[in-house]
Design a protein around this motif. Structure first.
Motif, PDB file in Angstrom:
ATOM      1  N   SER A  90      31.041   0.499 -51.414  1.00 16.13           N
ATOM      2  CA  SER A  90      31.645   0.707 -50.086  1.00 16.13           C
ATOM      3  C   SER A  90      32.289   2.078 -49.998  1.00 16.13           C
ATOM      4  O   SER A  90      32.203   2.752 -48.968  1.00 16.13           O
ATOM      5  N   GLU A 156      28.265  -3.491 -44.219  1.00 14.82           N
ATOM      6  CA  GLU A 156      28.895  -3.906 -45.466  1.00 14.82           C
ATOM      7  C   GLU A 156      28.444  -5.305 -45.854  1.00 14.82           C
ATOM      8  O   GLU A 156      28.400  -6.196 -44.999  1.00 14.82           O
ATOM      9  N   GLU A 157      28.141  -5.500 -47.128  1.00 15.49           N
ATOM     10  CA  GLU A 157      27.785  -6.834 -47.635  1.00 15.49           C
ATOM     11  C   GLU A 157      26.683  -7.483 -46.804  1.00 15.49           C
ATOM     12  O   GLU A 157      26.841  -8.629 -46.340  1.00 15.49           O
TER      13      GLU A 157
HETATM   14 MG   LIG Z   1      32.158  -3.299 -51.084  1.00 15.45          MG
END
Ligand SMILES: [Mg+2]
Ligand SMILES: Nc1ncnc2c1ncn2[C@@H]1O[C@H](COP(=O)(O)OP(=O)(O)OP(=O)(O)O)[C@@H](O)[C@H]1O
Length: 365
Positions: A90, A156-157
């Motif tokens: 991230s 994200e994810e």
């Molecule tokens: Mg992350």
């Protein structure tokens, strides 16, 4: 304002470095890809540092990965950063977006509850009822806005979203446009140059879904590995500890040897092979670098507020045991074995390991 909020986005935190890099680009007449705010070389310098310009290193341990990531974002495929928790996926995605388009906030957070609307667009229902589907009642998603602006969107994810939801990205990535039939048969948003997507995916976690082959084909996969170089990890943890303490740094005495002890213990348990080459059972809990930074910070704050302001192996042991026991009872046994064998051996000749051993053993009485 920014000193009153906990965390500012990278483009604000490093605004001065980004300005320096932009000036350097202008001075050298560096070529900027369409939609990019910095040249690819300047983007690389933003991540791995440039001493001459006073730009700090932020990502440690795999400079070729940074180059491959930048080249991917210049192309038609998106960038998929995969890897264990706490390996800076991230962080990389935020820094790349901040450097390339000056905005790291066009982010979709993948969860089990992510819907197509989060990826495409939704509606302001009050306006929708009042005036029907219109530009005003449409609520663009971060990806929609990135397409309009020729900017980098972040997902994200992504593997936490259901596979059929993930696949909403397939047409966006191949056609670089999004149809909006509610606004008319031919209504669409077409991505401007500079648009691309950086997605992150955690491979070793519960609640992650498989990705379809169609989606995989639209992304270039890069695995972000834990930092291999011990010296790099010690430097990173020390630096992030100083940054994390901020104004408190002046109130805490930090001996580098204690940080080295912490990093060594994390690397031993993360790899399952100690610095001396002994094989040990790895705990289930991921002993990531991100976690090592958290332990260092917690230990320093413990010494600041509950100790005498000197960070010692005692506070490190207190915080370390908490991390290693996050997952299951089996981990407790493995940690105890590590302390009763590897740490006991080191404690014979090293004062800090002696302190660590007694503090850890005191915890489980
Ligand atoms: Mg992350
Ligand atoms: N190679 C690295 N360079 C710089 N920082 C790193 C590196 N590896 C880990 N870190 C640490 O990890 C933190 C960032 O973790 P981040 O949340 O980005 O990890 P992640 O891979 O996205 O984890 P998760 O899968 O849990 O989301 C950084 O603030 C830093 O402390």
């Amino acid at each position: 304002m920014s000193d009153q909020i906990l965390r500012v986005p990278a483009e604000e935190r490093y605004a001065d470095e980004l300005a320096k890099l932009q000036q350097a680009d202008a001075a050298t007449g560096a070529a900027l890809p369409p939609g990019w705010k910095l040249s690819p070389k300047a983007v690389r310098a933003f991540l791995i540092g440039d001493e001459k310009l006073g730009v700090t290193r932020k990502f440690y341990g795999d400079d070729p990965l940074v180059d491959r990531a930048i080249v991917t974002l210049l192309g038609r495929q998106g960038l998929m950063l995969v890897g264990e928790p706490g390996t800076a996926k991230s962080m990389l995605s935020e820094l790349l977006a901040a450097a390339i388009c000056g905005n790291s906030n066009l982010t979709v957070q993948g969860t089990a509850g992510t819907t197509e609307d989060h990826i495409r667009y939704s509606w302001n229902y009050a306006l929708l009822l009042a005036e029907g589907p219109s530009e005003r009642s449409l609520v663009p998603s971060p990806i929609y806005r990135a397409m309009q602006a020729g900017a980098i969107a972040r997902f994200e994810e992504v593997t936490r979203a259901a596979p059929e939801i993930q696949d909403t990205l397939v047409s966006i990535m191949s056609e670089k446009q999004l149809m909006v039939p509610e606004l008319g048969a031919d209504a669409r948003v077409s991505a401007l140059p500079g648009f691309n997507i950086i997605a992150t995916a955690n491979l070793r976690d519960r609640g992650v879904n498989e990705m379809s082959a169609a989606l995989k084909r639209r992304f270039n996969f890069e695995t972000v590995h834990p930092i291999k170089d011990r010296a790099f990890e010690i430097e990173l943890v020390s630096r992030q500890l100083d940054e994390g303490l901020g104004a408190e740094r002046a109130n805490v005495k930090i001996d580098r040897k204690v940080v080295e002890l912490l990093v060594t213990a994390f690397r031993d348990l993360r790899s399952g092979t100690t610095a001396e080459g002994t094989a040990i059972k790895r705990p289930e809990t991921v002993m990531s670098t991100a976690e090592a930074v958290n332990v260092a910070l917690a230990a320093a704050l413990e010494s600041r507020y509950l100790g005498d302001g000197t960070l010692t192996a005692t506070q490190v042991a207190h915080q370390f045991v908490g991390v290693a026991l996050k997952d299951n009872a089996e981990d407790a046994k493995r940690l105890r074995f590590y302390v009763d064998t590897v740490v006991r051996e080191r404690a014979r000749s090293d004062r800090d390991w002696k302190v660590f051993q007694s503090a850890a053993t005191a915890l489980w009485g």
